[in-house]
Every structure is written in C-alpha cells, then in structure tokens.
Design a protein around this motif. Structure first.
Motif, PDB file in Angstrom:
ATOM      1  N   ILE A 102       0.792  -1.193  -0.189  1.00 51.43           N
ATOM      2  CA  ILE A 102       0.050   0.045   0.028  1.00 51.43           C
ATOM      3  C   ILE A 102       0.735   1.201  -0.096  1.00 51.43           C
ATOM      4  O   ILE A 102       0.445   2.500  -0.367  1.00 51.43           O
ATOM      5  CB  ILE A 102      -0.921   0.009   1.273  1.00 51.43           C
ATOM      6  N   ASN A 114      -5.442   3.399   1.054  1.00 47.13           N
ATOM      7  CA  ASN A 114      -6.256   2.782   2.251  1.00 47.13           C
ATOM      8  C   ASN A 114      -6.445   1.190   1.919  1.00 47.13           C
ATOM      9  O   ASN A 114      -6.930   1.062   0.782  1.00 47.13           O
ATOM     10  CB  ASN A 114      -7.409   3.450   2.475  1.00 47.13           C
ATOM     11  N   GLU A 167      -8.225  12.897   1.253  1.00 53.27           N
ATOM     12  CA  GLU A 167      -9.758  12.994   1.520  1.00 53.27           C
ATOM     13  C   GLU A 167     -10.132  12.149   2.675  1.00 53.27           C
ATOM     14  O   GLU A 167      -9.566  11.504   3.453  1.00 53.27           O
ATOM     15  CB  GLU A 167     -10.290  12.281   0.405  1.00 53.27           C
ATOM     16  N   SER A 168     -11.254  12.275   3.133  1.00 52.60           N
ATOM     17  CA  SER A 168     -12.035  11.815   4.180  1.00 52.60           C
ATOM     18  C   SER A 168     -12.075  10.156   3.919  1.00 52.60           C
ATOM     19  O   SER A 168     -12.417  10.066   2.753  1.00 52.60           O
ATOM     20  CB  SER A 168     -13.511  12.358   4.475  1.00 52.60           C
ATOM     21  N   GLY A 169     -11.643   9.556   4.704  1.00 54.65           N
ATOM     22  CA  GLY A 169     -11.603   7.912   4.536  1.00 54.65           C
ATOM     23  C   GLY A 169     -10.275   7.383   4.076  1.00 54.65           C
ATOM     24  O   GLY A 169     -10.128   6.262   3.581  1.00 54.65           O
ATOM     25  N   ALA A 170      -9.413   8.453   3.595  1.00 52.30           N
ATOM     26  CA  ALA A 170      -8.236   7.919   3.066  1.00 52.30           C
ATOM     27  C   ALA A 170      -7.056   7.063   3.913  1.00 52.30           C
ATOM     28  O   ALA A 170      -6.433   6.778   3.543  1.00 52.30           O
ATOM     29  CB  ALA A 170      -7.625   8.892   2.289  1.00 52.30           C
ATOM     30  N   LYS A 172      -5.568   8.763   7.074  1.00 48.03           N
ATOM     31  CA  LYS A 172      -4.917  10.037   7.636  1.00 48.03           C
ATOM     32  C   LYS A 172      -4.675   9.676   9.210  1.00 48.03           C
ATOM     33  O   LYS A 172      -3.694   9.395   9.532  1.00 48.03           O
ATOM     34  CB  LYS A 172      -5.250  11.196   7.654  1.00 48.03           C
ATOM     35  N   THR A 173      -5.877   9.374   9.612  1.00 48.57           N
ATOM     36  CA  THR A 173      -5.812   9.143  11.178  1.00 48.57           C
ATOM     37  C   THR A 173      -5.093   7.768  11.438  1.00 48.57           C
ATOM     38  O   THR A 173      -4.222   7.779  12.534  1.00 48.57           O
ATOM     39  CB  THR A 173      -7.100   9.302  11.650  1.00 48.57           C
ATOM     40  N   GLU A 174      -5.394   6.712  10.585  1.00 47.99           N
ATOM     41  CA  GLU A 174      -4.751   5.656  10.749  1.00 47.99           C
ATOM     42  C   GLU A 174      -3.047   5.974  10.838  1.00 47.99           C
ATOM     43  O   GLU A 174      -2.473   5.180  11.765  1.00 47.99           O
ATOM     44  CB  GLU A 174      -4.920   4.334   9.998  1.00 47.99           C
ATOM     45  N   ASN A 224     -15.534   6.465  11.146  1.00 44.27           N
ATOM     46  CA  ASN A 224     -14.797   6.906  12.141  1.00 44.27           C
ATOM     47  C   ASN A 224     -14.009   8.225  11.898  1.00 44.27           C
ATOM     48  O   ASN A 224     -12.854   8.348  11.491  1.00 44.27           O
ATOM     49  CB  ASN A 224     -13.892   5.894  12.792  1.00 44.27           C
ATOM     50  N   SER A 225     -14.864   9.264  11.084  1.00 43.16           N
ATOM     51  CA  SER A 225     -14.425  10.262  10.566  1.00 43.16           C
ATOM     52  C   SER A 225     -13.884  11.437  11.449  1.00 43.16           C
ATOM     53  O   SER A 225     -14.821  11.627  12.337  1.00 43.16           O
ATOM     54  CB  SER A 225     -15.128  10.824   9.385  1.00 43.16           C
TER      55      SER A 225
HETATM   56  N1  LIG Z   1      -3.530   1.416   6.871  1.00 40.58           N
HETATM   57  C1  LIG Z   1      -4.515   0.990   7.181  1.00 40.58           C
HETATM   58  N2  LIG Z   1      -4.767  -0.393   7.301  1.00 40.58           N
HETATM   59  C2  LIG Z   1      -6.058  -0.672   7.756  1.00 40.58           C
HETATM   60  N3  LIG Z   1      -7.140  -0.110   7.390  1.00 40.58           N
HETATM   61  C3  LIG Z   1      -6.986   1.175   7.349  1.00 40.58           C
HETATM   62  C4  LIG Z   1      -5.693   1.815   7.109  1.00 40.58           C
HETATM   63  N4  LIG Z   1      -5.913   3.116   6.679  1.00 40.58           N
HETATM   64  C5  LIG Z   1      -7.265   3.220   6.582  1.00 40.58           C
HETATM   65  N5  LIG Z   1      -7.955   2.192   7.055  1.00 40.58           N
HETATM   66  C6  LIG Z   1      -9.503   2.005   7.186  1.00 40.58           C
HETATM   67  O1  LIG Z   1     -10.008   3.129   6.688  1.00 40.58           O
HETATM   68  C7  LIG Z   1     -10.994   3.785   7.755  1.00 40.58           C
HETATM   69  C8  LIG Z   1     -10.835   5.407   7.306  1.00 40.58           C
HETATM   70  O2  LIG Z   1      -9.456   5.676   7.742  1.00 40.58           O
HETATM   71  P1  LIG Z   1      -9.072   7.089   8.371  1.00 40.58           P
HETATM   72  O3  LIG Z   1     -10.183   7.320   9.490  1.00 40.58           O
HETATM   73  O4  LIG Z   1      -7.708   7.100   8.837  1.00 40.58           O
HETATM   74  O5  LIG Z   1      -9.410   8.192   7.445  1.00 40.58           O
HETATM   75  P2  LIG Z   1      -9.262   9.597   7.461  1.00 40.58           P
HETATM   76  O6  LIG Z   1      -8.452   9.917   6.223  1.00 40.58           O
HETATM   77  O7  LIG Z   1      -8.484  10.119   8.803  1.00 40.58           O
HETATM   78  O8  LIG Z   1     -10.615  10.000   7.296  1.00 40.58           O
HETATM   79  P3  LIG Z   1     -11.214  11.497   7.938  1.00 40.58           P
HETATM   80  O9  LIG Z   1     -10.736  12.779   7.027  1.00 40.58           O
HETATM   81  O10 LIG Z   1     -12.763  11.264   7.487  1.00 40.58           O
HETATM   82  O11 LIG Z   1     -11.086  11.404   9.431  1.00 40.58           O
HETATM   83  C9  LIG Z   1     -10.282   3.243   8.882  1.00 40.58           C
HETATM   84  O12 LIG Z   1     -11.360   3.299   9.758  1.00 40.58           O
HETATM   85  C10 LIG Z   1      -9.917   1.883   8.694  1.00 40.58           C
HETATM   86  O13 LIG Z   1     -11.036   1.131   8.715  1.00 40.58           O
END
Ligand SMILES: Nc1ncnc2c1ncn2[C@@H]1O[C@H](COP(=O)(O)OP(=O)(O)OP(=O)(O)O)[C@@H](O)[C@H]1O
Length: 850
Positions: A102, A114, A167-170, A172-174, A224-225
């Motif tokens: 990835i 993701n 973007e949202s769900g991409a 970032k937080t993970e 979980n945004s």
């Molecule tokens: N490296 C990873 N390994 C496994 N699952 C992941 C990974 N990255 C993202 N995901 C999955 O994608 C979901 C969305 O990721 P995350 O919350 O980090 O997105 P985000 O970019 O922070 O979105 P937002 O801006 O909405 O907060 C996570 O809840 C998880 O299920």
C-alpha cells in the motif's frame, strides 16, 4: 519479515509478459482511467491501436501516454519511472495495491492507499526491522518515514514534521496513529508503569482514542471520520527520549452537533454515554439512554455496524484515566454533552400576532440549567428577551421563534466547540512534563483538498489551508533541488515553484482579498451574502488571474470560481457572513460565565459580547481566527524538515481490493502528487553518478572512451555524452553526477536495450552455430560408425553360409580339446613329482584346470 514480507516487498516480482514498451501506449478511458493499447500502425501523428479489450481505434499521438518498460513494474519510487505520466503513476499504484503493497514513494511524497483490511505490517517486529534504516534500504512504509524523521532530528538537530493529508476515509488518522506508535516504541521513556502512574508514551497513545470519542463521527464516507484537523507534536530530549507532547486542533465541524444527514451520526461521545448510562448515571444526568429521544440525534442513524458504543465508552473512560482526568473533569464533560442534548429538546412557540417566541414547557430547559449550573428562569429569559447594548445602555430585545431556535443551535455548537478545546488543553496539560525538550516531531493530520458539488465557506477554508501546504511543499522541493544543483555546480536558472501558487493565495488572504472582504461585510450591519458577492466581483472580476465567474450553464449554481492548483472550484455563498461572525446570544453566555461549575464558567472566559467589541479589540471572525492559526502552523512547519504523506481512498465502497481509477486520479491531482511530477519535469529529475553512467551506457558509443587507459569519471562521462549526441538542454554535467531531463534516460535505456538485443542476438547466433557444428560433427562420426557396423554385419551375413567358414568354426573347438588333454597330462606329472606346492601355484593350476 514473516507474514509482513509479501506486503512490503515481493522478491520475485510477478513480471507477466515482458512487453516492448515502444509498441504499447496508454489511452484515456472514461471508466478505467487508462487502458493499455498495442500500436498496430503509425501514420505521422496518428496511431492505429488495438486496446486490451480487443477494440481497434485510431488516436492522435498527443492523446496517448507512453508506457514504461516492464522492468519498472511495481516500482517502489515512482520518481524513477522512465515516463513520468499520469497513466504510469496510476498503473504503478494499482499494481502494487493489488499485490498488497500500500505504500509507494513518489519523489518526496509517500503515497499510502487505504487497504480497508488489517495488514500484518504494523507489528513490533516490523518496527524493529525499520529501526535506524535509511529510506532506500527498506520497502516504502510510514515507519520508514517516521524513522528517517527521527534520525534526521537526532543527527541534524532539527525539528521534523510529517504532513499527512488526504480525503475523508483515505487513512490519515490510521497513519497518524502508526507514527505515534512508532515513536512511542522506538523512543519511549522506558518508565515502568504502575496501577497509579501510566508512562508518558502510553498517555500520548491514549490521547488519540479520547480525541476520537469527542471529535470523530460516522459520515457516509467513513465510520470513524475525524471532524477536526490536528497537529500533534512529540517532544524529545537531547538523547532522543520522549519528553512530552502537545496537540493543536483545527476547525472542528460544529454544525454536526445540531444536525446530521440521515446516514450519519453526531459525535461518538453522545451515543457512548447514552448507551453506557446505568440507572445512577441516568438519574444524575437526567437522560433516558435512548438516542432517538433527542432532537440533536434523531435525524441520523443511532448505531454503527460492528461498533459497541458501551464498550467504546469504557475505552474512552480508560483513556481519561490514563491521562489522569479527575472525576470532576469527567463529570464536566458528561454534563456538557448531555446538557446539549437537552438543549435541543427545549420547545419554543411563536406568540400569535407578536414578533415574540415563548417557552410553554420549561422541563427540558430546567435540565439544561441544572447541568450547566445556572438558573432556568434566567436561561429562558435570556433566550426569549436577551439584553443587548444600545449605545451606553442595555435594553431587552424580544426574539421570534426562528431567532430563538437559531441561538439555541449556535449556543449548543459553541458549547461543544469550547468543550472540545478545553479537552485538548486538558490533554496537553497531562502531556506537558518537566523533562527538557530539545526537538520535536510534529504530525499534521488535516483534511485534504475538497471539490464537492456545492462548495461552501468550510471548503474555502480547507482549500486555502491546502493551497498553503502545497506551496510549502513546492518551496521545500525547490530548496532541495536548488541545494543539489548548487552542490553539483549546475548551470540552471532557478524557479521557485512555490511562486506558482502565490496569486491564488493572494486572492484569498491579501488585503482586499476574499477573506478580508468577507470580514468587512461581516461587520457592516446592512451587508448580506449578496452584497458580499457584488463586492467580490467589483474587486476581482477581470482583475485577479485566479478569480472567475462561472458560466451561466454551470450546474452547481456557484457564485464565483477560484482556480486552485488542484483544479477550478466553484463556491456557493450561502450563510457565509453568519458563519464568519458566528454570533452568540451574549446574555446566555453571560449566564454561563457565572455558572456554579467552575470549568463551565471558564469556557466562555474570553468571549466578547457583540456590543462591546471595539475596533482593534481582540474579537476575531472565524476566518481571521483560522488565518491566524494557519499562519502559526506555517511558521511552525517552516522551522522543521518536512516529510510528506499522501493518503488515497481507493473506492467509495469501503472495500478492499477495488481501485476506482478516476477517484484515485482525482486525488493524485488534488493532493499534489501530479503537481510534484510536473515540477520534476521542469528540472532534471534523473541523475546518475559518473561511474555508473559510464558503465551502463558506454555500450552505446563503444569507441568514445579509450579502453585500457585511465580517464577520470567526469571526463569519461563528458566524452560519452558527446558521443551520444544529446541536445545541450537535455542534460547537465554536475561534479559527481550527470543530470537529465525527464524522458532522456528512458530514451537511453531504449537504445541500450536495442544495442544489447543486437549484441545478444549476434552472440546467440554464434553460439547456436557452434552448437550446431558440434552436433553435426558428432552426427558425422555416428554415420561412419554406423557404416562400419553395417559393413561388418553384411560381411557376417555372407560368411555365415560359406562352407569353409563353417568347417573352420566346427574344427576350432576341437583344437582346444586336444590342447587341454595335453595340459591335464602335464599337471598329473607335476602332482606325482611331489607335494612341494606353493599356494599360488596351486590356485593357478586349479584355475587353469577350470
Ligand atoms: N493502513 C490501514 N490499515 C487498515 N485499515 C485502514 C488503514 N488506513 C485506513 N484504514 C481503514 O479506513 C478507515 C478510514 O481511515 P481514517 O479514519 O484514517 O481516514 P481519514 O483519512 O482520517 O478520514 P477522515 O478525514 O474522515 O478522518 C479506517 O477506519 C480503517 O478502517
């Protein structure tokens, strides 16, 4: 690497069919992004091709993109691709993603797609593997980025930052959490933890779930945004041990507190408390425990699949415990959250024939007042007839139904926002230590560029932030390039790529720019969204290069357009002035400032009532506040060495193994990866050290470098470049390396392949000839052998029936018999002569007799 191995680097990359890249191109496709097509015929600038679907087409060469040779398949760093184009980048990411890899580098960027599934690449074992390794040594990974930042911090004694956008769900937080996990493991204080005292690294890790409970929510895109941006700084001591941390939050989405769309939810904490509340808690906070009983929750869904809110609340409480929140502080958070729910339930009515609202039933208002430590009568009166300042006097002003409902919403939003800020400050208090802090690594987790159907004030704020961050990236890249060019004494006219973005940033933030006009209009009493648009047009239409008015035919009814680096965005002005002013009912705020709960009283300590806001006083509009915060962030970032991570959402189904090409391409454009490539192409992106250049490409000009005599690397490389007849603009000679424009190496590689092909075919031909000659010789020998055998057989067949021969064969054995009779007689004589036999004699005699 165990299980992780296959997900990081694949030993024998599955190179399918080795194709001749000159005979293939990428052609654009609406659904797939790009399709591979085989060139059948070239007619000047048009190509007739056969697409991999079997379809035959005629296309202009300009509309195709060159394909990289198969040896670049699943390249770990896309900057090395011979042909740096959109199709190549998309294909590379796609191939790697399908193989479970990835992370991929694209020059300075680390791109993370993701996976939507748990991969075994974040274990402690993998952390160990990445410890102290340089970027090029290991497969791409967020751990590698973090480790490099950590080591650079220690070696260069410079602060570092890791900028994670998407973007949202991409993801970032993970990825942010993985950065924190890595530093906590590698640089932990190593303090043993006890029942009472948690160690610092645990507290830093636990800050995340706590912030998520209050700042994250289910959205259509992400269960979980994070609805806020954050910059987490982890501080280190001189020897690289963690010495503390702090968090800065940006732009919490307040509107969610009072309304959500039907597939979304309010912030997690509302549902967590309601679901976990036992009888005692219900009584204490006057709640029913059912989300559907509350207006502020009733529009959205109440549950998220596979999430147990009660369990989550226990985890939130555990985090609070780890971060040493007192019972009082925990109680304060619950009180505010529940008070907001009750606030939403307070019912108002419009009095007939009067511009005045009333509150026929104060039951819910009583609950709000009780929880917030104020008097209900004061609360209701302040809502219905607030005191406002007119000149030097205060008067009571009646409010109609709409006004009261909107002030309840504004107060609820503000209460939540301020509580959230308090929470962050409280976390920071625990993470503050007495250890000396020498450096920090900052992780920025912030929403990426947004282009929606309808783009509002929030989008302008986030896009403005991203424009600044992209400028920062371009500038940084330019500095690095410049340093390299300077070091190598390259003749090169410098361009600061960051300047490309300046006109757009000026349009937004400069004097008489969009934000300053918005601020002006926000103060002016008679101003409205309409007057704001008129003023924008007057100042920028036809005057600012990045400002445009949408075409009449545009579907999304935008009022103006901004040409951002990531694309042109149409903005719709709807409630911008209100959002920017963010007005509050000052009378209620006054009440809250006198709350019996000291923490609630402190929340609005810095609030300035509208009437008392003087020119030049501290009151800031939302956009001014954001601008100020952003400026502070930029100053912080400019004092760090940055590392860039771009997260990509592969599909909108939240499923693993699916790549929606257009969605990915759009993000690559928005997050600056393609912009980075554009910049690369302007300079000299490919560079090779002299010795390697000579070794690899001497084959193209065999006579250029005399063999058998010493020649220094630069001279040899210069001779070779000369012999290759490259255009002067296509390369630069440095002091240790030759620099090439994009695509030149590709051409050299192709010629080298051709040359190697010719040499190898010649070699093969010789070898085949040699082998055939050997085989031929053997066959000839075999033939003469056969002839001898045949001759003998033939002779035998003839002899077989010849009478004399037959007689001879019959007589011959008889001759032997006569001879043996004689021998027997002789032996008998010997035996009779005496017993004096040696063993050897005896044996040989026996053997002869036998
Ligand atoms: N490296 C990873 N390994 C496994 N699952 C992941 C990974 N990255 C993202 N995901 C999955 O994608 C979901 C969305 O990721 P995350 O919350 O980090 O997105 P985000 O970019 O922070 O979105 P937002 O801006 O909405 O907060 C996570 O809840 C998880 O299920």
């Amino acid at each position: 690497m165990d299980d992780a191995e296959g997900f990081l680097r694949q030993k024998s990359q599955a190179v399918t069919e080795s194709i001749d890249s000159k005979k293939w191109v990428w052609i654009e496709d609406k659904a797939e992004g790009y399709l591979s097509a085989k060139i059948l015929e070239v007619n000047g600038e048009t190509l007739s091709v056969e697409v991999n679907t079997g379809q035959r087409l005629t296309v202009k060469r300009d509309l195709t993109q060159q394909m990289n040779p198969t040896k670049y398949d699943k390249a770990e760093d896309m900057a090395a691709l011979t042909y740096l184009n959109e199709a190549g980048v998309l294909n590379n990411l796609k191939q790697r993603y399908f193989s479970g890899m990835i992370y991929t580098y694209s020059g300075l960027f680390c791109v993370a797609v993701n996976p939507y599934r748990r991969l075994p690449i974040y274990t402690d074992k993998v952390v160990e593997m990445y410890k102290g390794k340089r970027r090029a040594e290991m497969p791409p990974h967020i751990f590698s980025i973090t480790d490099n930042a950590y080591n650079e911090m220690l070696q260069e004694r410079e602060n570092q930052s890791i900028l994670i956008t998407g973007e949202s769900g991409a993801g970032k937080t993970e990825n942010t959490k993985k950065v924190i996990q890595y530093v906590a493991t590698v640089a932990g204080t190593g303090e043993t933890k006890s029942e009472k005292k948690q160690n610092l690294e645990d507290q830093i890790v636990q800050a995340n779930p706590l912030m998520e409970a209050f700042g994250n929510a289910k959205t259509i895109r992400n269960n979980n945004s994070s609805r806020f941006g954050k910059f987490i700084r982890v501080h280190f001591g001189l020897h690289g041990k963690i010495a503390g941390a702090d968090v800065e939050s940006y732009l919490l989405e307040k509107s969610r507190v009072v309304s959500q769309t039907s597939e979304e939810r309010n912030y997690h904490v509302f549902y967590q408390i309601l679901t976990a509340a036992d009888d005692q808690m219900k009584e204490k906070y006057l709640v029913t425990g059912k989300p559907e009983d509350y207006k502020f929750l009733s529009e959205g869904v109440a549950r998220i699949d596979a999430v147990d809110d009660e369990e989550e609340w226990h985890a939130t409480c555990d985090s609070m415990k780890t971060l040493r929140f007192t019972d009082e502080e925990r109680g304060f958070l619950i009180k505010v959250v529940m008070a907001i729910l009750h606030f939403g339930n307070v019912k108002f009515k419009q009095r007939p024939r009067e511009e005045q609202a009333e509150c026929p039933d104060t039951a819910d208002a009583e609950k709000v007042a009780f929880l917030l430590g104020i008097q209900v009568a004061d609360l209701v009166r302040s809502l219905l007839r607030p005191r406002i300042r007119v000149g030097h006097e205060y008067v009571q002003q009646g409010r109609n139904y709409e006004q009261v409902v909107s002030s309840v919403a504004a107060l609820s939003k503000s209460l939540y926002d301020r509580m959230f800020k308090w929470l962050i400050a409280r976390i920071n208090k625990t993470l503050e230590t007495k250890f000396s802090k020498n450096y920090f690594i900052g992780v920025l987790d912030i929403a990426g560029f947004e282009i929606f159907q309808v783009n509002l004030f929030e989008q302008l704020s986030i896009n403005y932030t991203n424009e600044k961050l992209q400028q920062f990236f371009n500038h940084h890249m330019f500095i690095l390039e410049q340093e390299e060019y300077k070091k190598e004494n390259i003749d090169w006219e410098f361009i600061d790529f960051g300047h490309d973005l300046q006109p757009c940033i000026d349009l937004i933030e400069k004097k008489l720019g969009i934000l300053s006009i918005l601020d002006e209009e926000s103060i002016y009493p008679k101003a409205s969204d309409k007057t704001f648009i008129e003023k924008l047009k007057k100042n920028h239409d036809g005057k600012s290069p990045k400002f445009k008015l949408p075409k009449m035919s545009s579907k999304n009814k935008a009022h103006f357009e901004i040409e951002h680096y990531a694309g042109t965005v149409g903005y719709t002005v709807m409630g911008w002035l209100e959002k920017n002013k963010d007005p509050l009912n000052d009378s209620v705020v006054d009440l809250l400032r006198k709350s019996t709960d000291p923490i609630i009283a402190s929340l609005f300590a810095d609030h300035q009532p509208e009437g008392s806001r003087k020119k030049g006083s501290q009151f800031l509009t939302v956009s001014q506040l954001h601008k100020e915060q952003l400026e502070k962030l930029m100053v912080n970032l400019r004092n760090t060495t940055p590392h860039f991570v771009r997260c990509i959402i592969p599909n909108e189904k939240k499923k693993p193994g699916i790549i929606e090409a257009n969605l990915v391409l759009h993000q690559l454009r928005c997050n600056g990866v393609l912009e980075g490539i554009r910049i690369c192409r302007k300079g000299f992106p490919n560079r090779i050290i002299f010795s390697e250049f000579k070794q690899r490409y001497a084959i193209l000009a065999p006579g250029a470098i005399p063999s058998g005599m010493f020649m220094d690397g630069r001279k040899a490389a210069a001779k070779l470049v000369d012999a290759l007849q490259l255009e002067p603009n296509e390369f630069r000679m440095g002091t240790t390396k030759v620099f090439f424009r994009a695509g030149v190496i590709g051409r050299l590689e192709e010629s080298r392949d051709e040359k190697l092909y010719a040499i190898l075919s010649k070699f093969q031909a010789r070898m085949r000839g040699f082998l055939m000659r050997k085989t031929f010789q053997k066959m000839q020998e075999q033939r003469s052998g056969l002839q001898i055998i045949q001759r003998n057989v033939r002779k035998y067949i003839v002899l077989r029936n010849w009478q004399w021969w037959r007689l001879f064969t019959k007589v011959k054995p008889l001759l032997n018999v006569a001879r043996s009779d004689e021998e027997l007689k002789h032996m008998q004589e010997e035996v009779n002569a005496g017993p004096n036999y040696s063993e050897g004699n005896l044996t040989s005699s026996i053997l002869i007799n036998l």
